[in-house]
Structure formats: C-alpha cells, structure tokens
Design an enzyme around this catalytic site. Structure first.
Site, PDB file in Angstrom:
ATOM      1  N   ASP A 511       0.799  -1.231   0.000  1.00  0.00           N
ATOM      2  CA  ASP A 511       0.000   0.000   0.000  1.00  0.00           C
ATOM      3  C   ASP A 511       0.832   1.282   0.000  1.00  0.00           C
ATOM      4  O   ASP A 511       0.567   2.201  -0.759  1.00  0.00           O
ATOM      5  CB  ASP A 511      -0.873   0.049   1.272  1.00  0.00           C
ATOM      6  CG  ASP A 511      -2.161  -0.715   1.119  1.00  0.00           C
ATOM      7  OD1 ASP A 511      -2.556  -0.997  -0.024  1.00  0.00           O
ATOM      8  OD2 ASP A 511      -2.765  -1.013   2.149  1.00  0.00           O
TER       9      ASP A 511
HETATM   10  O1  CEZ Z   1      -2.807  -2.490   5.324  1.00  0.00           O
HETATM   11  C1  CEZ Z   1      -2.491  -3.673   4.583  1.00  0.00           C
HETATM   12  C2  CEZ Z   1      -3.517  -3.827   3.505  1.00  0.00           C
HETATM   13  O2  CEZ Z   1      -4.773  -4.059   4.088  1.00  0.00           O
HETATM   14  O3  CEZ Z   1      -1.206  -3.557   4.021  1.00  0.00           O
HETATM   15  C3  CEZ Z   1      -0.814  -4.579   3.114  1.00  0.00           C
HETATM   16  C4  CEZ Z   1      -1.782  -4.661   1.968  1.00  0.00           C
HETATM   17  O4  CEZ Z   1      -1.430  -5.664   1.048  1.00  0.00           O
HETATM   18  C5  CEZ Z   1      -3.160  -4.915   2.515  1.00  0.00           C
HETATM   19  O5  CEZ Z   1      -4.067  -4.972   1.453  1.00  0.00           O
HETATM   20  C6  CEZ Z   1       0.589  -4.290   2.650  1.00  0.00           C
HETATM   21  O6  CEZ Z   1       0.746  -2.967   2.284  1.00  0.00           O
HETATM   22  O7  CEZ Z   1       0.049   2.314   5.309  1.00  0.00           O
HETATM   23  C7  CEZ Z   1      -0.914   1.652   5.000  1.00  0.00           C
HETATM   24  O8  CEZ Z   1      -1.858   2.132   4.382  1.00  0.00           O
HETATM   25  C8  CEZ Z   1      -0.842   0.197   5.361  1.00  0.00           C
HETATM   26  O9  CEZ Z   1      -0.727  -0.480   4.178  1.00  0.00           O
HETATM   27  C9  CEZ Z   1      -1.904  -0.396   6.229  1.00  0.00           C
HETATM   28  O10 CEZ Z   1      -3.134   0.086   5.944  1.00  0.00           O
HETATM   29  C10 CEZ Z   1      -1.866  -1.911   6.221  1.00  0.00           C
HETATM   30  C11 CEZ Z   1      -1.967  -2.296   7.641  1.00  0.00           C
HETATM   31  O11 CEZ Z   1      -1.260  -3.438   7.887  1.00  0.00           O
HETATM   32  C12 CEZ Z   1      -3.368  -2.401   8.192  1.00  0.00           C
HETATM   33  O12 CEZ Z   1      -3.844  -3.688   8.185  1.00  0.00           O
END
Ligand code: CEZ
Length: 825
Positions: A511
């Site tokens: 993300d």
């Molecule tokens: O969220 C996860 C996502 O729900 O991070 C993963 C992604 O593949 C998942 O779909 C890896 O990036 O900074 C952010 O926005 C983060 O990316 C978080 O939201 C992250 C956290 O671990 C929350 O669950």
C-alpha cells in the site's frame, strides 16, 4: 506463564504483567471486540460504517484498526472495582486500573468467550465475556466468591467506559424502569445532507444490569474526583452518589453492596452496547433477562445490610420467587452464549492434524481456521474492503464455507470495470464509499482473481462458476466469470511498459509504496513477477476447463514476462523490487537501505522466473539478510529516512509494518513459494516462526498469545534488536489463508485436484510421522504419514490400494477413506 487448556478451547495466561498486551478477540456479523488481559477493550460495531460505543476520553480520529494499539490509564475498558467495606481496601479486576497484583490471575482467551479469574483478599472474581450471535452487545457475567472463612462486607462496582461520545451532545443517567445506565449522544456532523443518516445512528450506549444496583454514578469526573481512575474518590463514600452526566463525559458505574458468607458465590450479569433508543434497550432487557424487569439485589435498601446466615450459592435474595426469574434470565442470556459458541464453531477448517509439534497442532486445529472465519464473515469491519483483501479473505473461506467464496467472486466481478481493471475496494453496502487507502490507485488488484480462484476450484471443483454471467460496473456490459477474469489477466499483461514491466502507479500489494510510479513511468518488479504467475495459474484453470489453446498462450506470456523480469530486475543475487519513475532500480545490492525485498524473491519461485541457480542464490540472500528469529522480514535494511522516489513506506518507523517488519502476509507468500519448489526445511522453519514460542523468552518478546497470527512482528532485527519480535497484536491480516494454503498445498500436501485429492506431503526431516484428517468435498480422508526404511519416494495407499500418482479418486460425499503414506527415511 502461558498454557493451552486441556480441551484446547482456551489459551491461558497466568500473569497480568508478563505479557501486558496479550489479548483475545470476539466478533459476530455486526461487531468485534479486542480485549487485552488487563481489561482494556477496543470494540467496534457496524451500522453499517464502523462506529464505537465505548470511546476514548478524547476526540478520536475515525480510522481503521491500528497495529500496536497503545493502552493508557484512561483507555476504554471493562473493570470491576472491589472495596472491602471493613478496611477500605480497594482493588480492581481483572487488573486495571488499580494495578494490585492478585494472588492468582488467569486470563483465558477462548474461541467464543474470554474468562478472567482473579483471586485476591480471599475473594475470587470471575469475569466472562461473550457475544450474542446477532446484534452488537457484550454479554458479561461476573461471579464473586467469598473464598475466606469469615463473612465479608464488600462493595462491587462494575465500571464500563463510555468515554467522550460527542462534542455536540453527550449525557447519561440511570433509568430505573430499564435497570440500565443509558448514555446519549449525537454523532457530530455539520453538513445538512448528513442529517438523514445521522438521525438513524445508534448513538446511545447502555449498561443493562440484571440486578438492580444499590447505587450508581454516570459522570466520569464525579466518579474519579481527585483520586483519578486508579483510585476513584467516589469509592470512598459508603454509596455512590447516584449522579448523572449533563454534557459531561459519561461513565457507566454501578454499585452492589453485599455481605457474602464463606463459600458464597454471587452472580451478576450485564449487557453493554449501543442502541438507537430506550425501546431497543427494553427489548434487549427482555431478550436476555426476561420480562420480569430487574431483580432486587437483596431484600434491603441501598446501603443497608441484611442477609441470611447459611452459606448460599444463589444469585441473591427473595430466593423463593427468584428461582423462576433466574431460570428465565438464564434462558435468554445462556441461550445467547450457546448460540454464539455454535456460530463460532461453524468456522472449522478442513484439517485436523497430529504431529510431533503440539503447538502447531493446537494452532492449526483451533485458532487458524477461527481467524480465517473472522475475516470471511466480517470483512475486517469495513464496508469497502480493499479488493485484494476481499479476495484473499474469501480465498480462506474456500476451506470453511465455499458458498461465500463463490458469492464474493460474483460480487467483486460485478464491480470490475469494462476494461478489465479492478477497483481499489469492493463496495459491500449501497451507499458505501471508497475510503482511506481505496482512494489511492493501486495496480495489483487483478492478480488476486486467478490466484485466489484456484483455491476455491481446488476445494470445490466448481468449474460451473466460470460460466456464470455477471455484469461489469456501470451495468451495460456483461460477460461470464471466465471472460471477466480473462479480461483481468489481459489487463495486467497490457499494463506494462515497453520493457515488459508492470506499472505501479501509487502502489501494488504494498500500500504505502506510493511514489515509485506516481508520475506514470515507475514499475513494480514484484507485480511483473506476479503477472507472470497469474498467467500460469490462469493457464492451468483454462486447461482444466478444456481451453488448451488459451492455456498455451498464457504459458507463453508468462515465459515472455519472466524473460523481461530476468533482463531488467535480476541484480546478481536477488531480484530488484522495482524501477522508479526516473529509471532508478531499487531493492538492489547498491542500496544502503531497502537493499532486498522479500516479495519479488518468493514470487519468482512461483512464476518460474528463477532458474535453479537463481533460486539457490536468492534463498541464500533471504536467509542472510531478511531472516530473523521471529521470521523473515519484508525488506532490509529498514529505511531510516524518506526516499522520495519510493514513498510513504520509507517514512514508517524502521522495523514496523511494511518498512521491514516480519510482515507475516509477505512471509506467508514466501513460505508458500518455498513449498511450491520443494524447499520443505526452509519452509517449515519459517512457518514455525510465525507462532510465539516455544521458549519463554520468545513468548515474552512477542508479547502475544498464540490465538492468532498478527499482521507483523517488529523487524529491523539487525538495526533495532531491542524491539524486534514485538507483536503488532493486529489480527486483521491476509496472512491466514496463505498459511492455510501452505499447510494444505505444501506441508501436508493434501491439495484438491479436479478428480480427487492429491497426497504429497513435505514433512520436515525432524518429523518421523504425522496424521491428518482432511475434509474434502464432503468426504473424509484419514491419512497416516510415516517414514519407513526402504522407501525411496512417497507411496500413497488408499484403503490399502496403491495410488500410483498420489491422487485418491472416486470418494463421494459422506464416505471415509483410510490413507497410508510411506515416506523415505
Ligand atoms: O494495510 C495492509 C492492507 O490491508 O497492508 C498490506 C496490503 O497488502 C493490505 O491490502 C501491505 O501494504 O500504510 C498503509 O496504508 C498500510 O498499508 C496499512 O493500511 C496496512 C496495515 O497493515 C493495516 O492492516
């Protein structure tokens, strides 16, 4: 310090201070509650957007569930203050807020309830939390037993945090004819167009008591006085002041004065939760406590004292007519608990294992499917789950309730754009909007369609799904599921630059990798590799569906993409993570930080990009640079400063989350890939590191009970060893279905094939035997695996007959098959 109960229904922790953040969680379709061992709680319910009914004491930002949730003295919690009326001694159960270390402490995190048992000052307090199957409500039972040899004079004060409800309007009072503290508020808003939805919200928080309290307090400030939450001044008086809250922060506190005889056990029940109005609260009272309304606590006035002489184990006074009421209330309350237990029990997986690794057995047989089920039924308490999360969470449901997986695919595909691309989130309720991260364009969502579908097909062989007709977003164009996914794979193939590498835009699976390609040129190494893997998976599905020509095309595509990957991304010992907008490769040996990333390595084993030599090199690089005692890190070294051509991920604290934590979701991909290429020792070693233990130092370090896998353990092991290993305690994670796949497709090798179950275990060398009961398409396979002298490769015998290719065929639903697998020594 921690131990599973004999029936494996609970994990117990025997200290409130050894693992202060150790926790458990419960959920139903409308809510979830995460409670730590010391009594702090984070609860949310859906209406349909997630909301709180037990708030922090200050204005909170609305956000999604956070890793490493901080706790503090005024953190929302559920406590019981106890006062010895003779000496004035005060303590609280389970531990917060007074923090007296009890003589005995047990926090039992269970599947459908949580139980705290605290012994202190010759009193035993047992607090049990469960949920109903339907509706947002906490069902609390508190039992207090006089374990001493003399009669006691005590006051019990259940305390439920309500917190700062709203800056517009908040109040609270005890409502006698409901037998409840009712706190009221208006969710803050400003736009007139928000009023129609605001006016329907459940803005009340209630604490319903089965027994009429002797007194109460609803003003947080009046309750605490100058003593503060650790020693509330209101407890000094004989009775609470029966106060209310008028645009003051509410708290729900009640008082029961009682004089238990030696051995006497007193039971109190409460329901705590959100409601729209008093009529709803009345309905809840009737549902759980019956029509009788509140029960008198004792035949006495508030503050008075009167009790019989003989030891009792009842629920109070007026015992003759109370029997009927007790039956009635037990019906409602206990039936709810029973129904809830049955609901949680539906979240069974397809494996029951018995191996030399008892902790793994316990986790796999009990907690792992439970965590998958939680994801599948709650969608992480989001009305617009990220597309990749939605698909992977429902991939996990293939093992629990494949019908819901099927429906999830149809729902997701109905939101696919006509050009084949997938939206960033799947909208689950009419009117829900894409929020937070779903407003950031990511390019990986199509990958998850074939990659998750294959698990569903393995489990069910439901190829008919591919023929279902589904419209695209906008409702004009329509196509079969096959056409939809085919278009998605083509979209991925098409979304590449002239080097053949996939654009990343503002993120892929990662993300916060938002600045690699926001100018439109940067590419993702991992995504390119994942595209190749998607082509292979899709080719297999095409093949099985009788589309050999398409299958051949996709295999060629994969080969071509793998070629581009090897030309542009191989760095000598591992694969680069990507190439920025300015043409700078990153995740390479020349980088001081973020030198190596896990995702391209594992997925290159899956896509076949890595040949034998590359495979050996990258596995070594991962072991040397990414492996820690707590698992394999997502990248290393963690970034310590912003890299503007990589993005937000480099701004996260080094060793946390995507910036180099042991990010279990990514670790699970890697382990899955290791199994895919037969690296069983490496795979098992890393798989095992996902669970806390087995030694005490490791358990303390992680700080978590093995009742779920957290989204990460702190990494940056080589940079910040002090904090490495610490659990995030966040149980929302795509890790769990992948771990399940590691077990099914890898470790135990009991993967579905169109015509049967293929048995090909990859047990670690240290295991001589293992047995697995595998539920599969309604049949049951009882599989005994054992190493034997003279065996050179696995031999599978089904009901005594050799299955030459390892596939056991022809079993029908309802049938059982005894399978023996002989493995080489
Ligand atoms: O969220 C996860 C996502 O729900 O991070 C993963 C992604 O593949 C998942 O779909 C890896 O990036 O900074 C952010 O926005 C983060 O990316 C978080 O939201 C992250 C956290 O671990 C929350 O669950």
């Amino acid at each position: 310090m921690i131990r599973p109960t004999e029936d494996q229904q609970y994990y117990e922790l025997t200290s409130p201070t050894a693992l202060p953040k150790a926790s458990g969680f419960l959920w139903n379709n409308q809510m979830m509650i995460h409670m730590n061992c010391r009594g702090y709680a984070v609860a949310q319910f859906m209406q349909p957007e997630p909301a709180k009914y037990s708030h922090a004491p200050n204005l909170e930002a609305k956000t999604f569930m956070q890793p490493e949730q901080p706790y503090y003295a005024h953190h929302p919690g559920r406590f019981l203050f106890i006062k010895d009326e003779e000496s004035g001694y005060i303590f609280s159960a389970p531990y917060e807020p007074t923090r007296q270390v009890p003589d005995k402490f047990v926090f039992a995190a269970g599947k459908h309830d949580m139980i705290w048992t605290v012994e202190h000052w010759n009193l035993r307090i047992q607090m049990t939390l469960t949920l109903p199957k339907e509706g947002a409500a906490e069902l609390w039972q508190i039992k207090v037993t006089n374990t001493g040899s003399r009669k006691r004079k005590i006051s019990l004060y259940p305390y439920f945090s309500v917190g700062y409800m709203s800056w517009m309007n908040q109040s609270g009072e005890y409502v006698p004819d409901l037998g409840a503290i009712v706190c009221s508020s208006i969710t803050p808003y400003q736009k007139v167009q928000d009023y129609p939805s605001i006016k329907n919200l459940k803005d009340k928080t209630y604490l319903l008591a089965e027994r009429k309290p002797d007194a109460w307090e609803v003003s947080q400030e009046a309750f605490e006085g100058e003593g503060g939450i650790m020693r509330p001044s209101a407890l000094e008086a004989g009775t609470l002041a029966c106060g209310d809250a008028r645009y003051e922060m509410p708290a729900a506190v009640m008082q029961y004065r009682t004089e238990p005889e030696p051995g006497e056990e007193l039971t109190y029940r409460f329901v705590f939760g959100p409601a729209k109005d008093e009529a709803e609260i009345r309905g809840i009272r009737e549902r759980y406590f019956g029509l009788h309304g509140e029960r008198e606590q004792e035949a006495r006035e508030p503050g008075g004292a009167e009790s019989g002489n003989e030891p009792r184990s009842s629920t109070g006074s007026n015992r003759e007519n109370e029997a009927a009421a007790a039956d009635f209330s037990e019906d409602g309350f206990e039936k709810a608990a029973r129904d809830y237990a049955a609901y949680v029990a539906e979240g069974r997986g397809v494996l029951t294992i018995d191996t030399p690794d008892k902790e793994l057995d316990n986790f796999v047989n009990h907690w792992l499917p439970r965590q998958m089920y939680y994801h599948g039924v709650t969608n992480r308490l989001s009305t617009d789950p990220q597309t990749r999360n939605y698909l992977q969470d429902h991939m996990g449901m293939s093992y629990i309730d494949p019908r819901s997986t099927r429906q999830a695919f149809l729902t997701a595909l109905s939101q696919q754009r006509p050009d084949g691309s997938m939206p960033d989130g799947i909208v689950l309720y009419e009117g829900a909007e894409l929020k937070y991260i779903n407003q950031v364009p990511h390019t990986d969502h199509c990958v998850w369609l074939p990659v998750c579908l294959v698990t569903y097909l393995d489990e069910t062989d439901d190829y008919a799904l591919l023929d279902e007709e589904v419209t695209y977003a906008g409702g004009e164009k329509s196509g079969t599921v096959f056409e939809h996914i085919d278009l998605a794979v083509k979209w991925l193939i098409g979304d590449r630059d002239d080097r053949g590498l996939n654009y990343i835009n503002q993120g892929d699976w990662c993300d916060p990798m938002n600045m690699v390609g926001y100018k439109g040129r940067g590419v993702s190494g991992w995504l390119t590799i994942a595209t190749a893997y998607s082509c292979i998976v899709w080719a297999d599905i095409c093949e099985r569906g009788g589309r050999s020509a398409e299958a051949e095309d996709y295999r060629q595509q994969a080969e071509e993409i793998n070629g581009a990957v090897n030309r542009h991304l191989w760095d000598g010992d591992w694969y680069a993570r990507g190439i920025t907008d300015d043409g700078v490769p990153f995740g390479i040996s020349a980088d001081e930080e973020g030198r190596i990333f896990i995702n391209p390595q594992g997925w290159s084993l899956l896509s076949g990009a890595a040949d034998g030599e590359k495979k050996a090199k990258l596995i070594r690089a991962v072991e040397e640079q990414l492996e820690s005692p707590y698992g394999v890190e997502k990248l290393a070294p963690s970034y310590t400063a912003m890299r503007e051509d990589v993005g937000r991920v480099t701004q996260k604290h080094p060793g946390s989350a995507e910036n180099g934590a042991v990010y279990n979701h990514a670790a699970a991909f890697y382990i899955y890939a290791l199994y895919a290429v037969g690296e069983k020792e490496n795979a098992y070693r890393l798989l095992r590191k996902m669970l806390p233990g087995t030694d005490e130092a490791d358990i303390r370090r992680r700080g978590q009970l093995p009742v779920f896998i957290p989204n990460y353990y702190r990494g940056a092991y080589r940079q910040f060893p002090r904090t490495a290993g610490r659990s995030s305690h966040l149980f929302n994670t795509g890790t769990v279905p992948w771990v399940y796949r590691c077990l099914v497709d890898g470790l135990f090798g009991v993967r579905g094939k169109p015509d049967g179950l293929r048995i090909a275990p990859q047990l670690p060398a240290e295991w001589n035997e293992a047995s697995v009961v595998r539920a599969f398409r309604g049949a049951e396979f009882r599989i005994a695996m054992k190493r034997e002298a003279g065996v050179s490769e696995a031999e599978v015998y089904a009901d005594g007959r050799l299955a030459a290719d390892g596939i056991v065929r022809g079993l029908r639903a309802g049938e059982t098959c005894e399978v023996t697998v002989k493995l080489p020594l």
